[in-house]
Design a protein around this motif. Structure first.
Motif, PDB file in Angstrom:
ATOM      1  N   THR A   1      10.717   7.583 -22.575  1.00 51.42           N
ATOM      2  CA  THR A   1      11.610   7.264 -23.686  1.00 51.42           C
ATOM      3  C   THR A   1      11.695   8.439 -24.657  1.00 51.42           C
ATOM      4  O   THR A   1      10.675   9.056 -24.982  1.00 51.42           O
ATOM      5  CB  THR A   1      11.096   6.023 -24.439  1.00 51.42           C
ATOM      6  OG1 THR A   1      10.938   4.952 -23.504  1.00 51.42           O
ATOM      7  CG2 THR A   1      12.057   5.599 -25.529  1.00 51.42           C
TER       8      THR A   1
ATOM      9  N   PRO B   1       6.190   7.582 -29.988  1.00 54.34           N
ATOM     10  CA  PRO B   1       5.853   6.159 -29.884  1.00 54.34           C
ATOM     11  C   PRO B   1       5.990   5.468 -31.237  1.00 54.34           C
ATOM     12  O   PRO B   1       5.951   6.113 -32.298  1.00 54.34           O
ATOM     13  CB  PRO B   1       4.386   6.177 -29.427  1.00 54.34           C
ATOM     14  CG  PRO B   1       4.140   7.540 -28.904  1.00 54.34           C
ATOM     15  CD  PRO B   1       5.055   8.456 -29.645  1.00 54.34           C
ATOM     16  N   GLU B   2       6.144   4.156 -31.198  1.00 56.01           N
ATOM     17  CA  GLU B   2       6.255   3.396 -32.443  1.00 56.01           C
ATOM     18  C   GLU B   2       5.010   3.572 -33.298  1.00 56.01           C
ATOM     19  O   GLU B   2       5.082   3.651 -34.527  1.00 56.01           O
ATOM     20  CB  GLU B   2       6.474   1.920 -32.127  1.00 56.01           C
ATOM     21  CG  GLU B   2       6.644   1.047 -33.375  1.00 56.01           C
ATOM     22  CD  GLU B   2       6.906  -0.412 -33.037  1.00 56.01           C
ATOM     23  OE1 GLU B   2       7.084  -1.212 -33.980  1.00 56.01           O
ATOM     24  OE2 GLU B   2       6.945  -0.756 -31.832  1.00 56.01           O
ATOM     25  N   TRP B   3       3.853   3.613 -32.646  1.00 53.36           N
ATOM     26  CA  TRP B   3       2.585   3.827 -33.350  1.00 53.36           C
ATOM     27  C   TRP B   3       2.009   5.163 -32.893  1.00 53.36           C
ATOM     28  O   TRP B   3       1.915   5.440 -31.703  1.00 53.36           O
ATOM     29  CB  TRP B   3       1.585   2.708 -33.046  1.00 53.36           C
ATOM     30  CG  TRP B   3       2.121   1.349 -33.389  1.00 53.36           C
ATOM     31  CD1 TRP B   3       2.602   0.408 -32.526  1.00 53.36           C
ATOM     32  CD2 TRP B   3       2.248   0.785 -34.700  1.00 53.36           C
ATOM     33  NE1 TRP B   3       3.026  -0.706 -33.199  1.00 53.36           N
ATOM     34  CE2 TRP B   3       2.814  -0.512 -34.553  1.00 53.36           C
ATOM     35  CE3 TRP B   3       1.942   1.238 -35.987  1.00 53.36           C
ATOM     36  CZ2 TRP B   3       3.080  -1.341 -35.637  1.00 53.36           C
ATOM     37  CZ3 TRP B   3       2.217   0.412 -37.061  1.00 53.36           C
ATOM     38  CH2 TRP B   3       2.771  -0.857 -36.886  1.00 53.36           C
ATOM     39  N   ASP B   4       1.606   5.986 -33.864  1.00 52.95           N
ATOM     40  CA  ASP B   4       1.002   7.272 -33.517  1.00 52.95           C
ATOM     41  C   ASP B   4      -0.297   7.052 -32.761  1.00 52.95           C
ATOM     42  O   ASP B   4      -1.098   6.185 -33.118  1.00 52.95           O
ATOM     43  CB  ASP B   4       0.712   8.084 -34.782  1.00 52.95           C
ATOM     44  CG  ASP B   4       1.973   8.470 -35.526  1.00 52.95           C
ATOM     45  OD1 ASP B   4       3.017   8.637 -34.859  1.00 52.95           O
ATOM     46  OD2 ASP B   4       1.910   8.600 -36.765  1.00 52.95           O
ATOM     47  N   PRO B   5      -0.560   7.830 -31.698  1.00 51.96           N
ATOM     48  CA  PRO B   5      -1.829   7.711 -30.983  1.00 51.96           C
ATOM     49  C   PRO B   5      -3.019   7.936 -31.908  1.00 51.96           C
ATOM     50  O   PRO B   5      -2.946   8.722 -32.853  1.00 51.96           O
ATOM     51  CB  PRO B   5      -1.731   8.812 -29.923  1.00 51.96           C
ATOM     52  CG  PRO B   5      -0.272   9.021 -29.729  1.00 51.96           C
ATOM     53  CD  PRO B   5       0.344   8.813 -31.083  1.00 51.96           C
TER      54      PRO B   5
ATOM     55  N   TRP C   1       9.299  13.113 -26.236  1.00 52.82           N
ATOM     56  CA  TRP C   1       9.427  11.984 -25.314  1.00 52.82           C
ATOM     57  C   TRP C   1       8.062  11.316 -25.190  1.00 52.82           C
ATOM     58  O   TRP C   1       7.035  11.936 -25.467  1.00 52.82           O
ATOM     59  CB  TRP C   1       9.848  12.437 -23.915  1.00 52.82           C
ATOM     60  CG  TRP C   1      11.133  13.188 -23.825  1.00 52.82           C
ATOM     61  CD1 TRP C   1      12.371  12.691 -23.542  1.00 52.82           C
ATOM     62  CD2 TRP C   1      11.328  14.599 -23.968  1.00 52.82           C
ATOM     63  NE1 TRP C   1      13.312  13.686 -23.510  1.00 52.82           N
ATOM     64  CE2 TRP C   1      12.701  14.870 -23.768  1.00 52.82           C
ATOM     65  CE3 TRP C   1      10.462  15.668 -24.256  1.00 52.82           C
ATOM     66  CZ2 TRP C   1      13.228  16.157 -23.837  1.00 52.82           C
ATOM     67  CZ3 TRP C   1      10.979  16.938 -24.335  1.00 52.82           C
ATOM     68  CH2 TRP C   1      12.356  17.181 -24.127  1.00 52.82           C
ATOM     69  N   HIS C   2       8.026  10.067 -24.756  1.00 54.40           N
ATOM     70  CA  HIS C   2       6.740   9.414 -24.535  1.00 54.40           C
ATOM     71  C   HIS C   2       6.839   8.365 -23.434  1.00 54.40           C
ATOM     72  O   HIS C   2       7.933   7.922 -23.082  1.00 54.40           O
ATOM     73  CB  HIS C   2       6.221   8.761 -25.823  1.00 54.40           C
ATOM     74  CG  HIS C   2       6.965   7.518 -26.209  1.00 54.40           C
ATOM     75  ND1 HIS C   2       8.155   7.536 -26.916  1.00 54.40           N
ATOM     76  CD2 HIS C   2       6.689   6.197 -25.978  1.00 54.40           C
ATOM     77  CE1 HIS C   2       8.580   6.300 -27.104  1.00 54.40           C
ATOM     78  NE2 HIS C   2       7.719   5.465 -26.536  1.00 54.40           N
ATOM     79  N   ARG C   3       5.684   8.005 -22.898  1.00 59.47           N
ATOM     80  CA  ARG C   3       5.599   6.928 -21.902  1.00 59.47           C
ATOM     81  C   ARG C   3       4.310   6.150 -22.160  1.00 59.47           C
ATOM     82  O   ARG C   3       3.229   6.732 -22.294  1.00 59.47           O
ATOM     83  CB  ARG C   3       5.615   7.485 -20.485  1.00 59.47           C
ATOM     84  CG  ARG C   3       5.252   6.463 -19.403  1.00 59.47           C
ATOM     85  CD  ARG C   3       5.418   7.006 -17.999  1.00 59.47           C
ATOM     86  NE  ARG C   3       6.724   6.641 -17.451  1.00 59.47           N
ATOM     87  CZ  ARG C   3       7.178   7.035 -16.261  1.00 59.47           C
ATOM     88  NH1 ARG C   3       6.438   7.844 -15.506  1.00 59.47           N
ATOM     89  NH2 ARG C   3       8.359   6.632 -15.844  1.00 59.47           N
ATOM     90  N   GLN C   4       4.419   4.841 -22.234  1.00 60.74           N
ATOM     91  CA  GLN C   4       3.283   3.967 -22.448  1.00 60.74           C
ATOM     92  C   GLN C   4       2.687   3.526 -21.108  1.00 60.74           C
ATOM     93  O   GLN C   4       3.408   3.333 -20.128  1.00 60.74           O
ATOM     94  CB  GLN C   4       3.694   2.719 -23.238  1.00 60.74           C
ATOM     95  CG  GLN C   4       4.260   2.988 -24.625  1.00 60.74           C
ATOM     96  CD  GLN C   4       3.179   3.225 -25.673  1.00 60.74           C
ATOM     97  OE1 GLN C   4       1.986   3.176 -25.391  1.00 60.74           O
ATOM     98  NE2 GLN C   4       3.612   3.471 -26.900  1.00 60.74           N
TER      99      GLN C   4
ATOM    100  N   VAL D   1      -1.178   6.411 -23.453  1.00 58.89           N
ATOM    101  CA  VAL D   1       0.175   6.898 -23.715  1.00 58.89           C
ATOM    102  C   VAL D   1       0.201   8.391 -23.448  1.00 58.89           C
ATOM    103  O   VAL D   1      -0.822   9.080 -23.606  1.00 58.89           O
ATOM    104  CB  VAL D   1       0.613   6.596 -25.170  1.00 58.89           C
ATOM    105  CG1 VAL D   1      -0.228   7.377 -26.174  1.00 58.89           C
ATOM    106  CG2 VAL D   1       2.093   6.901 -25.377  1.00 58.89           C
TER     107      VAL D   1
ATOM    108  N   VAL E   1       2.527  11.705 -24.612  1.00 56.60           N
ATOM    109  CA  VAL E   1       3.563  12.211 -25.511  1.00 56.60           C
ATOM    110  C   VAL E   1       3.765  13.691 -25.204  1.00 56.60           C
ATOM    111  O   VAL E   1       2.803  14.457 -25.159  1.00 56.60           O
ATOM    112  CB  VAL E   1       3.164  12.050 -26.994  1.00 56.60           C
ATOM    113  CG1 VAL E   1       4.271  12.569 -27.904  1.00 56.60           C
ATOM    114  CG2 VAL E   1       2.838  10.604 -27.309  1.00 56.60           C
TER     115      VAL E   1
END
Length: 226
Positions: free
Chosen positions: A79, A83-87, A101-104, A114, A116
């Motif tokens: 995506t 992410p909605e929440w920072d790691p 971009w990121h992937r959960q 995750v 990023v």
């Protein structure tokens, strides 16, 4: 007689002058129109070329995450954006300047993660971002303790990985009274102008962390950037 001859001679001159002027005006108009059209075409072409679309870097898939008995990994979509929440441990670093971009990743138990990836403006900017991420993770346990009275925290630096421009893996464990402990592994790597960060976390402490497997995961993440 003289007057008549002058009249007959002057009329063609006026007509010739009018025709010549009209023709010259037409040529000038055509030249100006062509020049304007060329300038507009160049402007449009230049504006399109000035904003190249960033290519999405390669990402980990579910099977690349550290495997464990009873844990079946699933992967979300790659995506655009952070992410909605920072790691955990990276709240001061992400979101970062650049294209992100990121992937959960998740399991049906208590393990998650995750990835990023950030394409920075240049290799130098990416190097700076990777260094900031490493520094943030290395200071995470101490920062968390200062913000969490009564808690305990520990961390371990599992060293660097010889892949592309290098990667580093760090583990952080935290615990607060009347709550289960949590352990996190974080891998930070870079290839050219792109930085990738991979996290893994579950209930437990540093002794439960699959360090060797996570190093392989981090290596794969960096290798997939190109």
């Amino acid at each position: 007689m003289t007057t008549g001859r002058n009249k007959r001679r002057s009329t063609p001159r006026r007509a010739l002058t009018s025709v010549t002027t009209a023709a010259l005006a037409g040529v000038l108009t055509s030249v100006a129109t062509a020049a304007l059209a060329g300038a507009l075409a160049l402007s449009v072409s230049g504006s399109v070329q000035a904003v190249p679309k960033a290519a999405t870097p390669g990402f980990l898939v579910a099977k690349d995450m550290p495997q464990a008995a009873g844990n079946v990994w699933t992967a979300g979509k790659v995506t655009a954006g952070a992410p909605e929440w920072d790691p955990f441990c990276l709240e001061k670093v992400l979101p970062a300047q650049g294209t992100t971009w990121h992937r959960q990743f998740g399991t049906d138990l208590d393990t998650g993660g995750v990835q990023v990836s950030v394409q920075a403006a240049s290799a130098a900017a990416a190097k700076k971002l990777a260094a900031a991420a490493e520094a943030s993770v290395a200071a995470c346990a101490a920062d968390w303790l200062r913000a969490t009275p009564g808690g305990t925290a520990s961390w371990d630096d599992y060293g660097r990985i010889a892949v592309e421009e290098g990667a580093r893996v760090i583990g952080v464990a935290t615990s607060i009274p009347d709550s289960g402990p949590g352990v996190h592994l974080l891998g930070i790597g870079r290839d050219g102008d792109t930085v990738t960060i991979v996290t893994w976390g579950q209930i437990g402490n540093l002794s439960h962390a699959p360090v060797a497997a996570f190093k392989k995961t981090t290596t794969t993440a960096v290798n997939k950037l190109r």
